[in-house]
Structures are given as structure tokens and as C-alpha cells.
Enzyme design. Structure first.
Site, PDB file in Angstrom:
ATOM      1  N   ASN A  53       0.749  -1.494   0.167  1.00  0.00           N
ATOM      2  CA  ASN A  53       0.030  -0.092  -0.036  1.00  0.00           C
ATOM      3  C   ASN A  53       0.984   1.344  -0.013  1.00  0.00           C
ATOM      4  OD1 ASN A  53      -2.359  -1.224  -0.057  1.00  0.00           O
ATOM      5  ND2 ASN A  53      -2.519  -1.270   2.200  1.00  0.00           N
ATOM      6  N   SER A 136     -24.533   3.363   7.009  1.00  0.00           N
ATOM      7  CA  SER A 136     -23.073   2.870   6.505  1.00  0.00           C
ATOM      8  C   SER A 136     -23.289   2.076   5.399  1.00  0.00           C
ATOM      9  CB  SER A 136     -22.759   2.020   7.832  1.00  0.00           C
ATOM     10  OG  SER A 136     -21.593   1.386   7.310  1.00  0.00           O
ATOM     11  N   HIS A 141     -15.110  -0.372   5.521  1.00  0.00           N
ATOM     12  CA  HIS A 141     -13.918  -0.975   6.312  1.00  0.00           C
ATOM     13  C   HIS A 141     -14.223  -1.268   7.478  1.00  0.00           C
ATOM     14  CE1 HIS A 141      -9.980  -0.946   8.001  1.00  0.00           C
ATOM     15  NE2 HIS A 141      -9.512  -1.470   6.869  1.00  0.00           N
ATOM     16  N   GLU A 184     -16.991   5.284   1.692  1.00  0.00           N
ATOM     17  CA  GLU A 184     -15.537   5.288   1.295  1.00  0.00           C
ATOM     18  C   GLU A 184     -15.233   5.523  -0.007  1.00  0.00           C
ATOM     19  OE1 GLU A 184     -13.181   1.558   1.756  1.00  0.00           O
ATOM     20  OE2 GLU A 184     -14.116   1.017   3.746  1.00  0.00           O
ATOM     21  N   SER A 188     -11.080  -0.713  -0.905  1.00  0.00           N
ATOM     22  CA  SER A 188      -9.856  -1.341  -1.126  1.00  0.00           C
ATOM     23  C   SER A 188      -9.810  -2.711  -1.603  1.00  0.00           C
ATOM     24  CB  SER A 188      -9.267  -1.425   0.501  1.00  0.00           C
ATOM     25  OG  SER A 188      -8.712  -2.622   0.616  1.00  0.00           O
ATOM     26  N   LYS A 247      -0.358   4.830   3.753  1.00  0.00           N
ATOM     27  CA  LYS A 247      -0.310   4.415   2.475  1.00  0.00           C
ATOM     28  C   LYS A 247       0.346   5.000   1.522  1.00  0.00           C
ATOM     29  CE  LYS A 247      -4.139   1.268   4.073  1.00  0.00           C
ATOM     30  NZ  LYS A 247      -5.412   0.903   4.365  1.00  0.00           N
ATOM     31  N   THR A 277      -0.546   7.970  23.361  1.00  0.00           N
ATOM     32  CA  THR A 277       0.690   8.607  23.189  1.00  0.00           C
ATOM     33  C   THR A 277       0.671   9.348  21.697  1.00  0.00           C
ATOM     34  OG1 THR A 277       2.014   7.544  24.623  1.00  0.00           O
ATOM     35  CG2 THR A 277       3.116   8.413  23.115  1.00  0.00           C
ATOM     36  N   THR A 362     -11.245 -10.597   5.202  1.00  0.00           N
ATOM     37  CA  THR A 362     -11.067  -9.605   4.503  1.00  0.00           C
ATOM     38  C   THR A 362     -11.929  -9.325   3.188  1.00  0.00           C
ATOM     39  OG1 THR A 362      -8.787  -9.679   5.049  1.00  0.00           O
ATOM     40  CG2 THR A 362      -9.453  -7.932   3.304  1.00  0.00           C
TER      41      THR A 362
HETATM   42  C1  LIG Z   1      -6.116   0.569   5.699  1.00  0.00           C
HETATM   43  C2  LIG Z   1      -7.520   1.192   5.874  1.00  0.00           C
HETATM   44  C3  LIG Z   1      -7.869   1.950   6.942  1.00  0.00           C
HETATM   45  C4  LIG Z   1      -6.830   1.919   8.224  1.00  0.00           C
HETATM   46  O1  LIG Z   1      -5.728   2.856   7.999  1.00  0.00           O
HETATM   47  P1  LIG Z   1      -4.310   2.397   8.753  1.00  0.00           P
HETATM   48  O2  LIG Z   1      -3.819   3.935   8.953  1.00  0.00           O
HETATM   49  O3  LIG Z   1      -3.671   1.258   7.976  1.00  0.00           O
HETATM   50  O4  LIG Z   1      -4.955   2.250  10.060  1.00  0.00           O
HETATM   51  C5  LIG Z   1      -8.926   2.422   7.133  1.00  0.00           C
HETATM   52  N1  LIG Z   1      -9.741   2.422   5.847  1.00  0.00           N
HETATM   53  C6  LIG Z   1      -9.678   1.763   5.056  1.00  0.00           C
HETATM   54  C7  LIG Z   1     -10.711   1.563   3.927  1.00  0.00           C
HETATM   55  C8  LIG Z   1      -8.391   0.987   4.965  1.00  0.00           C
HETATM   56  O5  LIG Z   1      -8.205   0.170   3.864  1.00  0.00           O
END
Ligand SMILES: *Cc1c(COP(=O)(O)O)cnc(C)c1O
Length: 404
Positions: A53, A136, A141, A184, A188, A247, A277, A362
Site C-alpha cells: 500500500n 453505512s 472497512h 469510502e 480497497s 499508504k 501517546t 477481508t
Molecule cells: C487501511 C485502511 C484503514 C486503516 O488505515 P491505517 O492507517 O492502516 O490504520 C482505514 N480504512 C480503509 C478503507 C483501509 O483500507
């Protein structure tokens, strides 16, 4: 009770289904990406990574690497605290300004990952807005789903990328509800892209807030890498834009952007922001450098698109079935967990090609796949080597071909 026996029996079920996850131990080589070293059972070997990614190779960009090194030397390693208690560094503030500017918003707020940003922001909005209902998209995700669940707000799931179904679901809600539409831009695993303007039309007609996850699009789409919403000129119609630094920006961390009041609200109420943190200053400095670079440089995006188009064309030439979509993600469908694992093992062992199997949960069972992500640094001969390898595997494993 023999706890280990309980753990083991569930693991055995995963293994029997072919869904047991085996991590490939990789050593990325900065400056040579997508080349990397795989430490496998047979020792160390050079491989080409096809499933990262770090879409644009920004994780090895000299300016980004130097920004991280310089900030580490100047500030030390960790932030030293939560944002509230001694952990807010000048680099966090500069990065938040960079992000707000990227998305044309008043403010931005950093989180320790994109996952945490979705979980914390949706969790807080759903829990704190009066009579909130979250609408939603069906393929959202896991981080959004968990945030919605955590908020305890009622939710309605609308058909994936279907504004008409969203419209019906919104129309069915009582007028006094606070409606949050969560979706989104680039999905992905299928690589399809949401009809953002149409979704905004519907949301606006019902007075709903819009929440978009642009994790797979930031850095990648739009003239400045602001995402698909930037490319379509609709950033100002989205209430909250969420993204990752992990990514295309090649670093680590997550964020939201929106109005000053919205970001202050999440900053003030989200447990997942408050009680952890802060990102290391060096990570913030590197991410800011990467974002700033991609705002003005289209070279990486252009070259990446060329390689995506070339790979699709060569897959077509060999009749390797892949999902057609308008994005940079190329899913090669296998539809069987065991075969997918086998193919990936042979690709690594015999061809020096690293592609991680994508399996349940997934993606749905029966849609197991390879997920190829060509980048600006994959050469034409890398593409040819990959396609020939897949072609020979399609012959060996008697897999279905795509007839043009
Ligand atoms: C990877 C991903 C996330 C999480 O992002 P990270 O920075 O890796 O925790 C959130 N939403 C989607 C659609 C993703 O693919």
C-alpha cells in the site's frame, strides 16, 4: 481448562479452510523498492513486492526519509506523551495545517492510525450527536464498522455504492434524527469508486452529514493528491474527510479533516484521541514532507497510472481474470482460499514475486483473490515477469481464463 487446546482447535479450523494467515517476513530496501528481501524457510532471497500500500514508493523518497532522520535527531524518538500532556510537538501542528489545506478544510486532527481515526471519530459522533443514526455503506472497512458499533447509535446499512438505496433508507428515518452517511471513496478490495457527488446530493436533500474514508485515495487522486473528492471538485460538500498517512504517503498515522468545531469536538471527546501517546514527531515531519511533495508533483501519480494500465493490458493479453474498475487496485480473482494460498507460495518460491493472498474475513468466502498494486517503480519487465508467472500458474492449476 486447557486454554491452549481451545486456541489451537480454532486455529486448526482456520488452517483447514485455508484462511490461516501466514506473514511473509520482509525487509524492504529503501532506494530499491519494489525490491525487497524475503526471509523464508529457504533463507533470504530478493523478491519484487506486488501487494504494498506504499502505492507511490514515498516510503523511500529521499526527502521523506531525510525529514524523518532530521526530526529524530532534533526531537528524539517518541512524542513523550499524549497530545494533552506534553506530547504536542510543533511537527504535529504543522502536519495538521498541511492536512487541512490538502482537503480545503478549516482544521485537521491526527490519530495514531487510520483505523483509530475511523473508530474514534465515528464512535464519538454516533455516541454524542443527539438521536444519531449512522447510514453505512455495505462494504465499509472494519474500522468504520467497529466505530459505529462502539458508538451504540442505531445504524442502517445501504447497498454498496447505491445512492437510491441510501435515499430510501434516509427517507425512512424520523425527521428529528441526526443522520450520518458513512462511506469510502476507493474501496480497497474491489477497487471500485463511490459516486460521491450523487451520495452528497442525497445526503444534502435529507440534511445528513457526510463522512468519507479516502484512505486509498489520498496522495493518489486529485491534482494535489487530495483524493477522489478533490478530483471531482466536491471536497466542500463532505463534512468529514478521513485519511491515512500509512499508504500513499508512505509513513504512519491517520487523520480527520473538517470544520474547526468538528475537529475540536472530536479532539475534546474521543477517547481514542485523548488517551494515547501522540505520533513520534519524526513521523509527523516525514508525513508532512510527503504530503507537501505530492501536492506539487504529479510525476509519481502519472507514472503509477501508466504502470497500472500496462499491467491490466498484459493480464488481458494472457487471459488472467481481473476485476475491471477505475482505480489503481487490480484484483485477480481466484475464488478459493487453498488455491490462492498455493499460487502465492509458488509465486514467491519459483518466481521471486511477493503477493499476499487475500482471504476471508477481508473478502467474502469464495471471492479469494490476489490484489495487485503496481507503482511508479515497477518496470515494464517486472510486469512481464509477473504476467508470465501467472500465465504458467493458470496452466498448472487449471484456473479459469477470462475470454476477451
Ligand atoms: C487501511 C485502511 C484503514 C486503516 O488505515 P491505517 O492507517 O492502516 O490504520 C482505514 N480504512 C480503509 C478503507 C483501509 O483500507
Amino acid at each position: 481448562m486447557d486454554f491452549d487446546a481451545v486456541f489451537q482447535s480454532q486455529l486448526d479450523t482456520l488452517k483447514a479452510e485455508g484462511n490461516y494467515r501466514i506473514f511473509a517476513e520482509m525487509e524492504r530496501s529503501a532506494g530499491c523498492y519494489p525490491r525487497a528481501v524475503n526471509h523464508g524457510p529457504g533463507g533470504a532471497r530478493d523478491v519484487t513486492v506486488w501487494c504494498s500500500n506504499d502505492y507511490l514508493g514515498m516510503g523511500q523518497h529521499p526527502d521523506v526519509v531525510n525529514a524523518m532522520i532530521d526530526a529524530t535527531r532534533a526531537n528524539g524518538t517518541g512524542a513523550g506523551g499524549t497530545r494533552n500532556i506534553s506530547g504536542t510537538n510543533r511537527h504535529h501542528i504543522a502536519l495538521e495545517h498541511e492536512l487541512a489545506d490538502l482537503h480545503g478544510k478549516d482544521a485537521a486532527l491526527l490519530f495514531t492510525s487510520g483505523y483509530v481515526s475511523n473508530w474514534a471519530a465515528l464512535g464519538t459522533l454516533g455516541a454524542r450527536l443527539p438521536n444519531a443514526v449512522i447510514l453505512s455503506d455495505a462494504l465499509n472497512h472494519a474500522s468504520m464498522i467497529e466505530g459505529i458499533r462502539h458508538s451504540r447509535a442505531p445504524k442502517a446499512i445501504w447497498k454498496h455504492n447505491d445512492p437510491e438505496d441510501l435515499n430510501r433508507k434516509l427517507a425512512a428515518l424520523p425527521p428529528e434524527t441526526t443522520k450520518i452517511v458513512a462511506f469510502e471513496s476507493v474501496y480497497s478490495m474491489d477497487g471500485d469508486i463511490a459516486p460521491i457527488a450523487e451520495i452528497c446530493d442525497v445526503a444534502e436533500a435529507h440534511g445528513a452529514m457526510t463522512y468519507i474514508d479516502e484512505v486509498h485515495a489520498v496522495g493518489m487522486y486529485g491534482p494535489r493528491g487530495g483524493g477522489v473528492a478533490e478530483e471531482l471538485g466536491v471536497m466542500d460538500r463532505i463534512t468529514l474527510i478521513e485519511g491515512t498517512l500509512g499508504k500513499a504517503f508512505g509513513c504512519f498515522g491517520g487523520y480527520i479533516t473538517g470544520s474547526a468545531a468538528l475537529c475540536d469536538f472530536i479532539r475534546s471527546f474521543a477517547s481514542g484521541f485523548i488517551f494515547t501517546t501522540a505520533l513520534p514527531p519524526s513521523v509527523a515531519a516525514a508525513a508532512q514532507t510527503s504530503i507537501a511533495h505530492l501536492k506539487v508533483s504529479g510525476d509519481e501519480r502519472r507514472r503509477q497510472r501508466e504502470q497500472v494500465a500496462k499491467l491490466r493490458a498484459r493480464l488481458d493479453f494472457y487471459g488472467i481474470p481481473h476485476l475491471d474498475n477505475p482505480s489503481h487496485i487490480i484484483p485477480v480473482m481466484i475464488g478459493d482460499a487453498v488455491k490462492t494460498r498455493l499460487i502465492c507460495d509458488i509465486l514467491m518460491r519459483d518466481f521471486g514475486i511477493y503477493v499476499q493472498p487475500i482471504n476471508y474475513p477481508t473478502v467474502p468466502r469464495g471471492t479469494e483473490r490476489l490484489r495487485l498494486t503496481p507503482g511508479p517503480f515497477h518496470t515494464d519487465s517486472d510486469i512481464e515477469h509477473l504476467c508470465r508467472a501467472l500465465n504458467s500458474l493458470w496452466q498448472q492449476c487449471a484456473l479459469a481464463r477470462q475470454v476477451a
